[in-house]
Design an enzyme around this catalytic site. Structure first.
Site, PDB file in Angstrom:
ATOM      1  N   HIS A  51      70.580  -5.411 -18.159  1.00 31.39           N
ATOM      2  CA  HIS A  51      70.864  -6.032 -16.862  1.00 31.39           C
ATOM      3  C   HIS A  51      69.546  -6.506 -16.279  1.00 31.39           C
ATOM      4  O   HIS A  51      68.613  -5.735 -16.094  1.00 31.39           O
ATOM      5  CB  HIS A  51      71.543  -5.048 -15.908  1.00 31.39           C
ATOM      6  CG  HIS A  51      71.908  -5.681 -14.592  1.00 31.39           C
ATOM      7  ND1 HIS A  51      73.142  -6.249 -14.352  1.00 31.39           N
ATOM      8  CD2 HIS A  51      71.191  -5.860 -13.448  1.00 31.39           C
ATOM      9  CE1 HIS A  51      73.184  -6.743 -13.126  1.00 31.39           C
ATOM     10  NE2 HIS A  51      72.000  -6.519 -12.559  1.00 31.39           N
ATOM     11  N   CYS A  52      69.473  -7.805 -15.990  1.00 30.23           N
ATOM     12  CA  CYS A  52      68.236  -8.399 -15.469  1.00 30.23           C
ATOM     13  C   CYS A  52      68.396  -8.694 -13.979  1.00 30.23           C
ATOM     14  O   CYS A  52      69.209  -9.552 -13.604  1.00 30.23           O
ATOM     15  CB  CYS A  52      67.905  -9.684 -16.230  1.00 30.23           C
ATOM     16  SG  CYS A  52      66.410 -10.503 -15.627  1.00 30.23           S
ATOM     17  N   PRO A  53      67.621  -8.037 -13.113  1.00 32.59           N
ATOM     18  CA  PRO A  53      67.739  -8.322 -11.676  1.00 32.59           C
ATOM     19  C   PRO A  53      67.256  -9.720 -11.311  1.00 32.59           C
ATOM     20  O   PRO A  53      67.691 -10.277 -10.304  1.00 32.59           O
ATOM     21  CB  PRO A  53      66.864  -7.238 -11.031  1.00 32.59           C
ATOM     22  CG  PRO A  53      65.901  -6.835 -12.101  1.00 32.59           C
ATOM     23  CD  PRO A  53      66.638  -6.973 -13.389  1.00 32.59           C
ATOM     24  N   ASN A  68      72.312 -10.545 -13.081  1.00 31.92           N
ATOM     25  CA  ASN A  68      73.442 -10.503 -14.001  1.00 31.92           C
ATOM     26  C   ASN A  68      73.040  -9.749 -15.256  1.00 31.92           C
ATOM     27  O   ASN A  68      71.851  -9.548 -15.522  1.00 31.92           O
ATOM     28  CB  ASN A  68      73.874 -11.925 -14.373  1.00 31.92           C
ATOM     29  CG  ASN A  68      75.300 -11.986 -14.888  1.00 31.92           C
ATOM     30  OD1 ASN A  68      76.001 -10.971 -14.971  1.00 31.92           O
ATOM     31  ND2 ASN A  68      75.756 -13.171 -15.254  1.00 31.92           N
TER      32      ASN A  68
END
Length: 327
Positions: free
Chosen positions: A156-158, A162
């Site tokens: 999960h990439c802030p 997403n």
């Protein structure tokens, strides 16, 4: 008929209250599936806004501090066009990575009706996530931020607010690549501009005062260097994951592959939606590759291998039939 339990090297929880499909809320109707995918996470939204602001800041310094005051018209036009084109592609890739469903498993589909529709073969075991009450496909993992199980979830990439998964990995790879390119381009232009200003009068090489010009250029240089290193590393790890057919989570868990691995170039074609073309670099092109849905896969099995109604009820009544995974 007895159902043989299948053992996997995972933490499995067999609490009966999680194994009852009647406790699951049915998935949304097909009419609601066309809604836009967007994660309402405060931290992720803030990081996404900061990302866009940093790109706009870089564009501001490149255009108004370095290129517009330049006496070389051709140099300004070529570099301005190239930088803004790459910046536009980077923001478009970010937009697609953020608003594309990464491969979410339908929430609440662990119902008796859905399990019946799978037409499972005798002895086949399905895995249920207790957090989103869904049947988990192989290689799917639950994301605590998205609150969904994501197929082939890498992480999960802030910064894109997403998950990076099966459906949006291409856009995330393009985002990291274009950010790395504009960062490198900005560093090169800053270097040339400093040389130009040292040779000429500082008051003539920029429309801003010399102290303001130096501060703006140093901030841009620091930003570009930081993001060049970060996005280059992320781009490399993503391409490596695609070529080795192993997600970041699977590599972190040192998970033994239970799937048939795809070779490097075939993995790239699968991730980018077809044979090599300019469409690989286009964030507006959609992925054309479609995986076989479970119902179609089950339909390919011989009729003698399909479970009967009695076998399904027995399947649902046994603790070893639906195994609950804890991430």
């Amino acid at each position: 008929m007895m159902i043989t339990p299948v053992h996997r090297f995972r933490d499995i929880e067999r609490k009966p209250e999680y194994l009852q499909p009647e406790k699951c809320v049915p998935p949304p109707s097909h009419a609601s599936l066309g809604t836009m995918w967007f994660i309402r996470d405060g931290c992720g939204i803030a990081c996404a806004v900061v990302t866009w602001m940093l790109v706009f800041y870089a564009d501001f310094v490149v255009l108004l501090v370095m290129l517009v005051p330049s006496r070389d018209y051709v140099y300004s036009v070529i570099n301005g066009t190239l930088f803004n084109t790459l910046a536009f592609l980077a923001l478009a890739s970010h937009f697609r990575a953020m608003l594309t469903d990464p491969g979410a498993v339908p929430k609440g589909n662990a119902t008796k009706e859905f399990i019946e529709s799978l037409q499972l073969k005798p002895g086949q075991v399905v895995y249920k996530c207790p957090k989103c009450c869904s049947i988990k496909p192989d290689r799917a993992h639950h994301c605590s931020v998205c609150k969904r199980c994501i197929r082939k979830m890498d992480h999960h990439c802030p910064w894109v607010n997403n998950c990076v998964g099966e459906n949006n990995q291409k856009y995330f790879v393009l985002f990291t690549m274009y950010i790395a390119l504009i960062s490198l381009h900005a560093l090169i232009m800053v270097g040339f501009h400093f040389l130009y200003c040292f040779e000429e009068d500082w008051t003539k090489c920029s429309s801003f005062s010399p102290p303001t010009t130096v501060i703006l250029l140093i901030l841009l240089c620091f930003e570009a260097l930081l993001f060049l290193i970060f996005t280059s590393v992320m781009f490399g790890t993503q391409v490596h994951s695609i070529c080795t057919d192993e997600t970041g989570i699977e590599r972190l868990k040192n998970q033994k592959p239970t799937w048939e691995k795809i070779s490097g170039w075939e993995g790239m074609k699968l991730a980018f939606g077809g044979a090599f073309s300019l469409g690989w670099f286009n964030p507006f092109s959609n992925l054309n590759c479609k995986s076989l849905v479970p119902a179609e896969a089950a339909a390919a099995a011989p009729a003698s291998a399909i479970m009967t109604q009695e076998e399904i009820e027995q399947f649902l009544s046994q603790d070893v039939a639906v195994q609950v995974l804890r991430e």
